[in-house]
Structure formats: C-alpha cells, structure tokens
Scaffold this motif. Structure first.
Motif, mmCIF file in Angstrom:
data_model
loop_
_atom_site.group_PDB
_atom_site.id
_atom_site.type_symbol
_atom_site.label_atom_id
_atom_site.label_comp_id
_atom_site.label_asym_id
_atom_site.label_seq_id
_atom_site.Cartn_x
_atom_site.Cartn_y
_atom_site.Cartn_z
ATOM 1 N N SER A 30 17.074 17.194 67.998
ATOM 2 C CA SER A 30 16.924 15.988 68.804
ATOM 3 C C SER A 30 15.612 15.280 68.496
ATOM 4 O O SER A 30 15.570 14.051 68.370
ATOM 5 C CB SER A 30 16.990 16.329 70.293
ATOM 6 O OG SER A 30 18.219 16.891 70.620
ATOM 7 N N PHE A 31 14.547 16.050 68.381
ATOM 8 C CA PHE A 31 13.244 15.462 68.054
ATOM 9 C C PHE A 31 13.291 14.770 66.703
ATOM 10 O O PHE A 31 12.835 13.633 66.555
ATOM 11 C CB PHE A 31 12.162 16.543 68.060
ATOM 12 C CG PHE A 31 10.843 16.059 67.531
ATOM 13 C CD1 PHE A 31 10.040 15.230 68.299
ATOM 14 C CD2 PHE A 31 10.420 16.413 66.258
ATOM 15 C CE1 PHE A 31 8.829 14.771 67.806
ATOM 16 C CE2 PHE A 31 9.216 15.961 65.770
ATOM 17 C CZ PHE A 31 8.417 15.144 66.539
ATOM 18 N N PHE A 32 13.822 15.448 65.687
ATOM 19 C CA PHE A 32 13.902 14.841 64.353
ATOM 20 C C PHE A 32 14.812 13.620 64.336
ATOM 21 O O PHE A 32 14.533 12.642 63.646
ATOM 22 C CB PHE A 32 14.376 15.859 63.315
ATOM 23 C CG PHE A 32 13.297 16.806 62.876
ATOM 24 C CD1 PHE A 32 12.035 16.345 62.539
ATOM 25 C CD2 PHE A 32 13.540 18.167 62.805
ATOM 26 C CE1 PHE A 32 11.049 17.211 62.132
ATOM 27 C CE2 PHE A 32 12.556 19.033 62.400
ATOM 28 C CZ PHE A 32 11.304 18.566 62.064
ATOM 29 N N TYR A 33 15.895 13.646 65.087
ATOM 30 C CA TYR A 33 16.791 12.498 65.140
ATOM 31 C C TYR A 33 16.081 11.282 65.737
ATOM 32 O O TYR A 33 16.151 10.183 65.198
ATOM 33 C CB TYR A 33 18.035 12.823 65.966
ATOM 34 C CG TYR A 33 18.915 11.622 66.194
ATOM 35 C CD1 TYR A 33 19.720 11.125 65.190
ATOM 36 C CD2 TYR A 33 18.909 10.959 67.428
ATOM 37 C CE1 TYR A 33 20.517 10.018 65.384
ATOM 38 C CE2 TYR A 33 19.695 9.853 67.635
ATOM 39 C CZ TYR A 33 20.500 9.387 66.618
ATOM 40 O OH TYR A 33 21.267 8.288 66.825
ATOM 41 N N SER B 78 11.912 5.580 62.653
ATOM 42 C CA SER B 78 11.254 5.291 61.386
ATOM 43 C C SER B 78 12.191 4.537 60.445
ATOM 44 O O SER B 78 11.770 3.593 59.764
ATOM 45 C CB SER B 78 10.805 6.597 60.733
ATOM 46 O OG SER B 78 10.284 6.365 59.458
ATOM 47 N N TYR B 79 13.447 4.932 60.414
ATOM 48 C CA TYR B 79 14.429 4.258 59.557
ATOM 49 C C TYR B 79 14.652 2.820 60.008
ATOM 50 O O TYR B 79 14.712 1.914 59.179
ATOM 51 C CB TYR B 79 15.744 5.027 59.580
ATOM 52 C CG TYR B 79 16.858 4.340 58.844
ATOM 53 C CD1 TYR B 79 16.886 4.324 57.461
ATOM 54 C CD2 TYR B 79 17.880 3.706 59.534
ATOM 55 C CE1 TYR B 79 17.893 3.695 56.776
ATOM 56 C CE2 TYR B 79 18.903 3.072 58.858
ATOM 57 C CZ TYR B 79 18.900 3.072 57.482
ATOM 58 O OH TYR B 79 19.915 2.436 56.824
ATOM 59 N N ASN B 80 14.757 2.588 61.298
ATOM 60 C CA ASN B 80 14.955 1.227 61.802
ATOM 61 C C ASN B 80 13.755 0.336 61.488
ATOM 62 O O ASN B 80 13.915 -0.838 61.137
ATOM 63 C CB ASN B 80 15.225 1.245 63.307
ATOM 64 C CG ASN B 80 16.601 1.757 63.626
ATOM 65 O OD1 ASN B 80 17.497 1.698 62.802
ATOM 66 N ND2 ASN B 80 16.771 2.270 64.835
ATOM 67 N N GLU B 81 12.566 0.882 61.604
ATOM 68 C CA GLU B 81 11.369 0.106 61.286
ATOM 69 C C GLU B 81 11.329 -0.226 59.792
ATOM 70 O O GLU B 81 11.021 -1.355 59.406
ATOM 71 C CB GLU B 81 10.127 0.897 61.676
ATOM 72 C CG GLU B 81 8.837 0.156 61.447
ATOM 73 C CD GLU B 81 7.633 0.963 61.906
ATOM 74 O OE1 GLU B 81 6.563 0.773 61.309
ATOM 75 O OE2 GLU B 81 7.778 1.768 62.841
ATOM 76 N N GLU B 82 11.663 0.728 58.958
ATOM 77 C CA GLU B 82 11.693 0.489 57.514
ATOM 78 C C GLU B 82 12.763 -0.532 57.148
ATOM 79 O O GLU B 82 12.550 -1.391 56.294
ATOM 80 C CB GLU B 82 11.965 1.806 56.778
ATOM 81 C CG GLU B 82 11.871 1.699 55.290
ATOM 82 C CD GLU B 82 10.463 1.459 54.803
ATOM 83 O OE1 GLU B 82 10.318 0.831 53.747
ATOM 84 O OE2 GLU B 82 9.503 1.883 55.478
ATOM 85 N N LEU B 83 13.887 -0.476 57.817
ATOM 86 C CA LEU B 83 14.966 -1.441 57.577
ATOM 87 C C LEU B 83 14.548 -2.850 57.973
ATOM 88 O O LEU B 83 14.819 -3.810 57.255
ATOM 89 C CB LEU B 83 16.205 -1.005 58.357
ATOM 90 C CG LEU B 83 17.518 -1.668 58.024
ATOM 91 C CD1 LEU B 83 17.888 -1.407 56.579
ATOM 92 C CD2 LEU B 83 18.602 -1.138 58.939
#
Length: 108
Positions: free
Chosen positions: A28-31, A37-42
């Motif tokens: 859960s923490f990693f998700y 982080s992925y949304n910010e990079e996108l």
C-alpha cells in the motif's frame, strides 16, 4: 501430541497473518508513493510536450504568415512557394491563387 500440533498450527497461522499484514502495508505504501510520483512525472512530460508544440506552431506557421503579411503590406513580391514544405504542397495552388487575388486587390 495433539496439543503440540494445535500449538504449531496456531503459531503458523498467526505468523502467516502477520506476514500478510506487513506485506499488504508495504504494498500500500509503495502504491501510494509511486502512483503520486508517476502522476507528477506524467504531468511534467505533458507540459513539456505542450510547450514544444506551441513553440513549433509559433516558429513554423505564425512566422511564415507574418512574413508574408509584411511583404504583401509593403508591396513587395512575396513568393509563398519558398515558404512551402514538401508536405504542404497539397493546398499550395489555392494559396497561390489567394496571393494573386490579394496582390490584385492591393494594386487597385
């Protein structure tokens, strides 16, 4: 002997449940961390693509149109065939006709 087998079964069950809870918490923490982080990079990548597209449109299209407008308004002969790329040859005849029409209107 029966007491030992039930004790071992209880220990195994509690150990398994503790391991499952810990693994679920870590997942859960990693998700949460990596999805943020992925949304910010996108978002950053999309912003970069948008800026590059705007710059390309400004450099290629708007500067050509502005240069043709300046040449036509200063009564110079603007040859728009020089501005056309190979992929823009489809509608070039219509643009040339419009240029001739604008030149005729400007002369009269």
């Amino acid at each position: 002997m029966k007491k030992w087998s039930t004790a071992w079964a209880g220990l195994a069950l509690s150990y398994g449940s503790i391991v499952i809870v810990i693994v679920l918490l870590i997942c859960s923490f990693f998700y949460i961390y990596f999805s943020r982080s992925y949304n910010e990079e996108l978002r950053n990548k999309n912003q970069l693509i948008l800026e590059n597209t705007a710059r390309t449109i400004e450099e290629t299209i708007l500067k050509r149109v502005q240069q043709m407008y300046v040449e036509l308004s200063l009564d110079r002969s603007a040859n728009i065939r020089l501005f056309a790329d190979q992929e823009d040859r489809n509608g070039l005849n219509q643009v040339v006709d419009l240029q001739e029409l604008l030149k005729a209107k400007a002369r009269s």
